[in-house]
Design an enzyme around this catalytic site. Sequence first.
Site, PDB file in Angstrom:
ATOM      1  N   ASP A 248      -2.592 -37.339 -21.386  1.00  0.00           N
ATOM      2  CA  ASP A 248      -1.422 -36.615 -20.895  1.00  0.00           C
ATOM      3  C   ASP A 248      -1.886 -35.585 -19.877  1.00  0.00           C
ATOM      4  O   ASP A 248      -3.050 -35.170 -19.881  1.00  0.00           O
ATOM      5  CB  ASP A 248      -0.676 -35.923 -22.039  1.00  0.00           C
ATOM      6  CG  ASP A 248       0.608 -35.230 -21.562  1.00  0.00           C
ATOM      7  OD1 ASP A 248       1.294 -35.817 -20.707  1.00  0.00           O
ATOM      8  OD2 ASP A 248       0.914 -34.129 -22.037  1.00  0.00           O
ATOM      9  N   SER A 249      -0.957 -35.159 -19.033  1.00  0.00           N
ATOM     10  CA  SER A 249      -1.280 -34.123 -18.062  1.00  0.00           C
ATOM     11  C   SER A 249      -1.512 -32.777 -18.747  1.00  0.00           C
ATOM     12  O   SER A 249      -2.096 -31.877 -18.153  1.00  0.00           O
ATOM     13  CB  SER A 249      -0.151 -33.993 -17.034  1.00  0.00           C
ATOM     14  OG  SER A 249       1.071 -33.718 -17.682  1.00  0.00           O
TER      15      SER A 249
ATOM     16  N   HIS B 206       7.105 -33.046 -24.058  1.00  0.00           N
ATOM     17  CA  HIS B 206       7.216 -31.657 -24.516  1.00  0.00           C
ATOM     18  C   HIS B 206       8.515 -31.404 -25.288  1.00  0.00           C
ATOM     19  O   HIS B 206       8.579 -30.525 -26.148  1.00  0.00           O
ATOM     20  CB  HIS B 206       7.201 -30.690 -23.328  1.00  0.00           C
ATOM     21  CG  HIS B 206       5.861 -30.449 -22.725  1.00  0.00           C
ATOM     22  ND1 HIS B 206       5.204 -31.400 -21.988  1.00  0.00           N
ATOM     23  CD2 HIS B 206       5.061 -29.352 -22.729  1.00  0.00           C
ATOM     24  CE1 HIS B 206       4.052 -30.902 -21.567  1.00  0.00           C
ATOM     25  NE2 HIS B 206       3.947 -29.660 -22.007  1.00  0.00           N
TER      26      HIS B 206
END
Length: 276
Positions: A12-13, A196
């Site tokens: 994931d970033s 998120h």
Amino acid sequence: MSEKNGPIGVFDSGYGGLTVFKEIVKQLPEYDYLYLGDNARVPYGTRSFETVYKYTWECVQHLFEKGCKLVILACNTASAKALRSIQQNNIPNLPDFRRVLGVIRPTAEIVGELTKTRKVGILATQGTISSESYVLEIGKFFPDIDVVQEACPMWVPLVENNEFNSNGADYFIQKNLNNILEKVSDIDTLILACTHYPLLLGKIKQYLPGNVQVVSQGGLVAASLKDYMVRHPEIERLCSKGGISEFYTTESTESFNEKAAIFLGHQVFSKHLALH
């Protein structure tokens, strides 16, 4: 061809992918995992296709170098802007067996079973919305479904700054939910198309009519991966089994450990990965 087993890579970033990682480990606890967060270069959501592809492919290569044969892009922006290019342009040129999967298709495949009104809303970052990936993927499986989208640019900062239970969060969540519900009156399903957003689920539900269901991706992606392993034994046998999870970040390990605990509900000890 290298046949040595390795962990399943989860990329994931930043931190959001931990919501997907958590569900994957819950449903497939027997495997080893290696999570990589490219926290040094967040956010991905506002970056160009070219930049997201470049960053994502760099990180996927690092996971390959660490022995992963299978990598999950637990990031909607990376799945929207980089997955297809990696699958079509990079993977075929590798000398041995590798697979990279995303989070959009598993969600799109199941949504037709969830909506009765055939009106579905997508809540996501601007990058995912602009890519039209959900509109296109859902259209492939369920052309009768009307998909409406709403970019929620403040939601990720609220989560990453541990403000998701604040009064400020209420303002932005209510605003975005009102926006998307006004676009189509009979939406009955909202997809949280950013990893998120599950941390905001409690507040999201406060501002929705009782007939609107909210869908988080983690469980869907995990179930899809479990099914994928059954259908692809040639990949499953290359994934090592020991129940061990390791965490890497391209930024501060102290910061990663602190925020990862918010997402996972327990402490982790990450290692730093220096980008080339």
